[in-house]
Design an enzyme around this catalytic site. Structure first.
Site, PDB file in Angstrom:
ATOM      1  N   LYS A   9       4.091 -29.587  12.195  1.00 24.44           N
ATOM      2  CA  LYS A   9       3.092 -29.477  13.241  1.00 24.44           C
ATOM      3  C   LYS A   9       1.955 -29.793  13.140  1.00 24.44           C
ATOM      4  O   LYS A   9       2.050 -30.249  12.319  1.00 24.44           O
ATOM      5  CB  LYS A   9       3.159 -27.763  12.882  1.00 24.44           C
ATOM      6  CG  LYS A   9       1.856 -27.011  13.741  1.00 24.44           C
ATOM      7  CD  LYS A   9       1.901 -26.600  15.088  1.00 24.44           C
ATOM      8  CE  LYS A   9       0.617 -26.463  16.006  1.00 24.44           C
ATOM      9  NZ  LYS A   9       0.132 -26.486  17.436  1.00 24.44           N
TER      10      LYS A   9
ATOM     11  N   CYS B 156      -4.500 -33.358  22.125  1.00 22.63           N
ATOM     12  CA  CYS B 156      -3.811 -31.674  22.132  1.00 22.63           C
ATOM     13  C   CYS B 156      -4.970 -30.955  23.266  1.00 22.63           C
ATOM     14  O   CYS B 156      -6.539 -31.040  23.035  1.00 22.63           O
ATOM     15  CB  CYS B 156      -4.672 -30.997  20.697  1.00 22.63           C
ATOM     16  SG  CYS B 156      -4.513 -29.042  20.829  1.00 22.63           S
TER      17      CYS B 156
ATOM     18  N   LYS C 178      -0.595 -40.129  19.527  1.00 19.55           N
ATOM     19  CA  LYS C 178       0.072 -39.393  20.620  1.00 19.55           C
ATOM     20  C   LYS C 178      -0.203 -39.504  21.806  1.00 19.55           C
ATOM     21  O   LYS C 178      -1.861 -38.628  21.264  1.00 19.55           O
ATOM     22  CB  LYS C 178       0.570 -38.809  19.992  1.00 19.55           C
ATOM     23  CG  LYS C 178       1.537 -36.807  20.886  1.00 19.55           C
ATOM     24  CD  LYS C 178       1.731 -36.114  20.164  1.00 19.55           C
ATOM     25  CE  LYS C 178       2.646 -35.124  21.090  1.00 19.55           C
ATOM     26  NZ  LYS C 178       3.127 -33.692  20.761  1.00 19.55           N
TER      27      LYS C 178
ATOM     28  N   ILE D  44       4.875 -38.064  25.948  1.00 25.94           N
ATOM     29  CA  ILE D  44       3.497 -37.446  26.325  1.00 25.94           C
ATOM     30  C   ILE D  44       3.483 -36.269  26.183  1.00 25.94           C
ATOM     31  O   ILE D  44       4.269 -35.466  25.649  1.00 25.94           O
ATOM     32  CB  ILE D  44       3.214 -37.401  27.956  1.00 25.94           C
ATOM     33  CG1 ILE D  44       4.826 -36.552  28.687  1.00 25.94           C
ATOM     34  CG2 ILE D  44       2.895 -38.621  28.788  1.00 25.94           C
ATOM     35  CD1 ILE D  44       4.021 -35.739  30.041  1.00 25.94           C
ATOM     36  N   ASN D  45       1.912 -36.141  25.289  1.00 27.51           N
ATOM     37  CA  ASN D  45       1.898 -34.290  25.226  1.00 27.51           C
ATOM     38  C   ASN D  45       1.510 -33.740  26.467  1.00 27.51           C
ATOM     39  O   ASN D  45       2.390 -34.251  27.619  1.00 27.51           O
ATOM     40  CB  ASN D  45       0.604 -34.527  24.793  1.00 27.51           C
ATOM     41  CG  ASN D  45      -0.109 -33.072  23.292  1.00 27.51           C
ATOM     42  OD1 ASN D  45       0.910 -31.776  24.276  1.00 27.51           O
ATOM     43  ND2 ASN D  45      -0.523 -33.376  22.462  1.00 27.51           N
TER      44      ASN D  45
ATOM     45  N   GLY E 159      10.351 -32.050  28.077  1.00 24.20           N
ATOM     46  CA  GLY E 159      10.742 -31.959  29.460  1.00 24.20           C
ATOM     47  C   GLY E 159      12.101 -32.630  29.382  1.00 24.20           C
ATOM     48  O   GLY E 159      13.240 -31.619  29.908  1.00 24.20           O
TER      49      GLY E 159
HETATM   50  C1  SIN Z   1      -1.683 -27.141  19.934  1.00 23.96           C
HETATM   51  O1  SIN Z   1      -1.650 -26.197  19.086  1.00 23.96           O
HETATM   52  O2  SIN Z   1      -3.049 -26.576  20.657  1.00 23.96           O
HETATM   53  C2  SIN Z   1      -0.421 -27.731  21.061  1.00 23.96           C
HETATM   54  C3  SIN Z   1      -0.588 -28.760  19.991  1.00 23.96           C
HETATM   55  C4  SIN Z   1      -0.948 -29.974  20.642  1.00 23.96           C
HETATM   56  O3  SIN Z   1      -1.162 -29.704  22.366  1.00 23.96           O
HETATM   57  O4  SIN Z   1      -1.306 -31.249  20.809  1.00 23.96           O
END
Ligand code: SIN
Length: 303
Positions: free
Chosen positions: A45, A129, A164, A190-191, A243
């Site tokens: 995470k 993000c 990323k 991709i994010n 996906g």
């Molecule tokens: C998030 O914690 O908001 C998601 C993380 C991300 O999309 O990089």
């Protein structure tokens, strides 16, 4: 059984399947389901310098063939990650990818420094993000800022550095080229795609953050297209995600040019998805008489 091993930025993965950051916690949450050593790697995470509570709920919404999230990088902070999560992960015989997030360049540099003498195998710098007001995607939407943060973190670490990328840009290939020029060893993409849902009775957005990131099968064709474009634009390895829900999806992503594949939203409705996908890839490779998964990387034959 085909040889599933792949190498990304000098790091060897026993197979190409990696639970994506934010969909697998720090791994321990899944220890009762299967040995984590079955996985090619784990992307943890997104971790910031200080602990973060994330955004207020609701921060998850279902969509056709996908989901929206606006979690906002909830995490315990880098010191808690190193102290509480890493000792367990180190014992799991899988590649540990630490996903690094921050609201400033300085934060990301400091996180990289704190990880330098740990057993993390690779850093994944999250410049994509969409759910935080500072940092996050703001770093990833211009070539200058993407290059600048990559260069700064590059100087702070000797570990392989993967960046990323966000799909919420005009040209993802230009961003990929700038992070490559700034010293990235690999890119992952991709994010999530920025999206929104509205409850038409209350007229309120479903997410308290109003907008969030779309993931799941709905984004798969976008991800395949971007992986293909980026793989043809840079010389560093590309790790594909977006996906992927089956072994055939993973094969398709690798044919587009991905050296390895991250699995994200699929884990939320099938926690066994990563191990199922590894098995399905193996079956497909055997059925098509491939002796190694490397033989399919980038093998799409465009018209
Ligand atoms: C998030 O914690 O908001 C998601 C993380 C991300 O999309 O990089």
């Amino acid at each position: 059984m085909a040889d599933l091993s792949v190498t990304v930025a000098g790091v060897t993965f026993k197979n190409p399947i990696i639970p994506a950051s934010g969909t697998f916690g720090f791994g321990r949450e899944y220890e009762d389901l299967y040995p984590l050593s079955l996985l090619g790697g784990i992307s943890t995470k997104g971790t910031t310098l200080d602990p973060k509570d994330g955004n207020p709920p609701p921060r998850i919404a279902e969509t056709p063939a996908g989901m929206l999230n606006s979690v906002g990088l909830q995490n315990p902070g880098i010191d808690a990650f190193i102290r509480d999560a890493l000792p367990y992960l180190q014992e799991q015989d899988t590649v540990i990818i630490a996903n690094v997030a921050g609201s400033t360049v300085e934060d990301c540099v400091e996180i990289a420094r704190r990880l330098e003498n740990t057993k993390v195998h690779m850093l994944e710098l999250n410049i994509s993000c969409p759910n935080v007001k500072e940092g996050g995607v703001a770093f990833g939407t211009s070539c200058e800022s993407a290059g600048a943060i990559t260069a700064a973190v590059r100087k702070a670490t000797t570990k392989p550095l993967m960046v990323k990328l966000s799909p919420n840009v005009t040209s993802i290939t230009d961003i990929a080229k700038s992070v490559e020029a700034a010293g990235a060893d690999a890119v992952s993409l991709i994010n999530t795609l920025l999206g929104m849902r509205i409850d038409i009775e209350s007229k309120r957005p479903i997410l308290k953050n109003n907008v969030g990131g779309l993931s799941g099968p709905a984004v798969f064709p976008v991800a395949v297209r971007m992986v293909w474009q980026v793989a043809n634009a840079v010389s560093i390895p590309v790790v594909g995600m977006g996906g992927v829900a089956s072994g055939k999806d993973a094969i398709e992503m690798m044919m587009a040019g991905a050296q390895a594949v991250q699995v994200g939203a699929a884990i939320f409705h099938d926690p066994f998805a990563p191990v199922r996908i590894i098995r399905e890839m193996n079956e497909w490779l055997d059925a098509h008489a491939y002796s190694s998964v490397s033989q399919i990387i980038g093998r799409v034959e465009p018209w």
